[in-house]
Design an enzyme around this catalytic site. Structure first.
Site, short mmCIF file in Angstrom:
data_model
loop_
_atom_site.label_atom_id
_atom_site.label_comp_id
_atom_site.label_asym_id
_atom_site.label_seq_id
_atom_site.Cartn_x
_atom_site.Cartn_y
_atom_site.Cartn_z
N GLU A 1 -1.45 -7.04 7.62
CA GLU A 1 -0.27 -6.82 8.14
C GLU A 1 -0.18 -7.49 9.57
OE1 GLU A 1 2.58 -6.55 7.89
OE2 GLU A 1 3.32 -4.35 7.53
N HIS B 1 0.96 -1.03 -0.01
CA HIS B 1 0.05 -0.02 0.03
C HIS B 1 1.01 1.13 0.12
CE1 HIS B 1 0.81 1.15 4.23
NE2 HIS B 1 0.59 -0.19 4.55
#
Length: 186
Positions: free
Chosen positions: A84, A9
């Site tokens: 994550e 990202h």
């Protein structure tokens, strides 16, 4: 292993501040949005027929996927295994408060902090990465995060999990994995 494009990202407000995000979210900065658009430009030059598209369900990855894949993907699947690393009580706290005294800073800060972070631990992330890749039945574009990206690349390249912190990082990157090799595309 199938061909893979692995995207991290774009920069978030917390990345800029040096905060641990884990499973929490912060919005993309203007730079982060530009990074996602640049990822889209890279992918627009590739032949992605037959590729499946996946994203972490965390907002920063979903936002990046929308910006980067909007022109090439008709459907983007989210998968919780692409989240994550969960850093538990450290989420939202400044990364430098956990760094070792002589820490080596890279584009993602001091990676050694993840070895002692509360939460799921590195072994949990590695297991999620392997499980996700084992379920793939064809080539894929994956939008995820810094630590899971490294473990996905370790598994896909046949590297030992211990090599995770030797792989390149940064934000807004596109890694192309093909026939046991990885290349960062710009």
């Amino acid at each position: 292993m199938h061909d893979l494009y692995i995207l991290r990202h774009g920069e978030t407000t917390w990345n800029r501040e040096g905060r641990m995000q884990g499973h929490l979210n912060a919005p993309l900065t203007d730079l982060g949005q530009a990074q996602a658009a640049a990822q889209g430009a890279v992918l627009a030059q590739r032949d992605l027929r037959g590729f499946a598209f996946y994203s972490s369900p965390l907002a920063r990855a979903v936002q990046t996927a929308g910006l980067a894949l909007g022109g090439v993907a008709t459907e983007i699947h989210t998968d919780a295994r692409l989240r994550e690393i969960d850093v538990g009580a450290w989420q939202g706290k400044l990364r430098h408060s956990f760094a070792a005294p002589n820490a080596v800073e890279g584009p993602d800060g001091d990676l050694s902090v993840y070895a002692s972070a509360p939460g799921e631990g590195l072994a949990g992330v590695a297991a999620r990465a392997r499980a996700f890749l084992a379920d793939l039945d064809g080539p894929a574009v994956i939008v995820c995060h810094g630590i899971i990206s490294r473990f996905l690349r370790c598994a896909a390249l046949g590297l030992d999990d211990a090599a995770w912190d030797t792989l390149p990082g940064g934000q807004g990157n596109v890694f192309y994995l093909h026939k046991g090799r990885a290349e960062e595309l710009h």
